[in-house]
Design an enzyme around this catalytic site. Structure first.
Site: not given
Lengths: 225, 86
Positions: A87, A195, A197
């Protein structure tokens, strides 16, 4: 010995703990390095996490590029270690010229926040070596300036060299050729807007990010030998 | 010598300008029907100490390319004028 991942934190970064938790859940070590760190310890890989580095002032990533930690990151990238920008981290890598092109404001001026379906376009990269080409992933996006753009020549190069790593199945931001992530010519530096994660535990609604981060660790292990 | 510098940064031709387009779409609702080609950019002003006008311009040009604009998506133009009272 466990793989060491350096997670970069600029003033304004806000996803560093998510990355640390996700990386540790895969059995690797993760340590946060603040933007003024001149070295990255014994890191085998670097992840530049999302947020608003230096307030996104001037342009996202424009000021972060000059933070001392970026010199160490560039050195590690040149040595072949995996360097991944997620990002805002993608924006930092583009501004640092580690990746070509730029991220501009989303088409329609819309902040996009939701789960995106991504297609793996190559498994020859440090975020997709544990995945299959054509595989679809459900991974959250959360950005205002994720509309990837580049010159026609650069796009042709990315396509010809198989450097488009991930594409959106439904383009959320107007990015050229539905690009969600790209890699450098050496394939060890990757930038992506989604993302991974945030997709590493069933409670988060998807575990498709696990293979993405596991790929980074596999690539780091291969570099370390 | 001290110079006043004004840098104007705009989107490059062919790069979408969603802010400009959104403003343009909103104008007819306010009765402004004749407005076309709205472009949104930014202006950066500062003063600069430099040897002479030529070196000041060279420095600002370098600064624009290296930092103030991203040449992939932005164009920059600037004016350099000797500061009054300097």
């Amino acid at each position: 010995m466990a793989t060491n991942v350096a997670v970069i934190q600029f003033p304004g970064t806000n996803c560093e703990m998510d990355v640390v938790e996700a990386v540790r859940s895969l059995g690797a070590d993760a340590e946060i390095f603040f933007h003024d760190s001149a070295d990255l310890g014994n890191a085998d890989a670097v992840i530049i996490s999302g947020g608003f580095a230096h307030g996104d002032y001037l342009r996202p990533g424009a000021i972060a590029r000059f933070s001392p930690v970026m010199d160490a990151t560039v050195s590690l990238a040149k040595s072949g270690a995996p360097v991944v920008g997620i990002c805002n981290g993608f924006q930092v890598l583009a501004e640092s010229h580690l990746l070509p092109g730029a991220l501009q404001k989303n088409a329609g001026l819309k902040f996009r926040c939701g789960t995106a379906t991504l297609r793996v376009e190559t498994n020859n990269s440090c975020i997709t070596n544990q995945l299959e080409v054509g595989q679809e992933l459900q991974i959250p996006i959360n950005h205002f300036e994720g509309n990837y753009t580049c010159s026609a020549e650069v796009l042709e190069e990315l396509q010809a060299e198989d450097r488009i790593v991930l594409r959106y199945v439904e383009n959320p931001n107007g990015s050229v050729d539905d690009i969600a992530g790209i890699c450098n010519a050496e394939r060890n530096v990757v930038g992506l807007m989604p993302h991974p994660e945030r997709a590493c535990h069933p409670l988060l609604g998807s575990i498709d990010g696990v293979a993405v981060l596991a790929s980074v660790l596999a690539a780091a292990g291969a570099t370390v030998g | 010598m001290v110079f006043d510098v004004v840098v104007d940064i705009t989107h490059r031709e062919g790069i979408s300008d969603p802010e400009g387009a959104t403003i343009e779409r909103a104008l007819p609702a306010l009765g402004f029907d004749g407005v076309k080609g709205v472009k949104v950019g930014k202006t950066i002003r500062f003063s600069l100490n430099s040897e002479d006008p030529a070196s000041a311009k060279a420095e600002v040009d370098d600064l624009c390319h290296k930092f103030l604009s991203n040449p992939v998506i932005e164009d920059s133009t600037f004016t350099v004028t000797e500061a009054t009272g300097s």
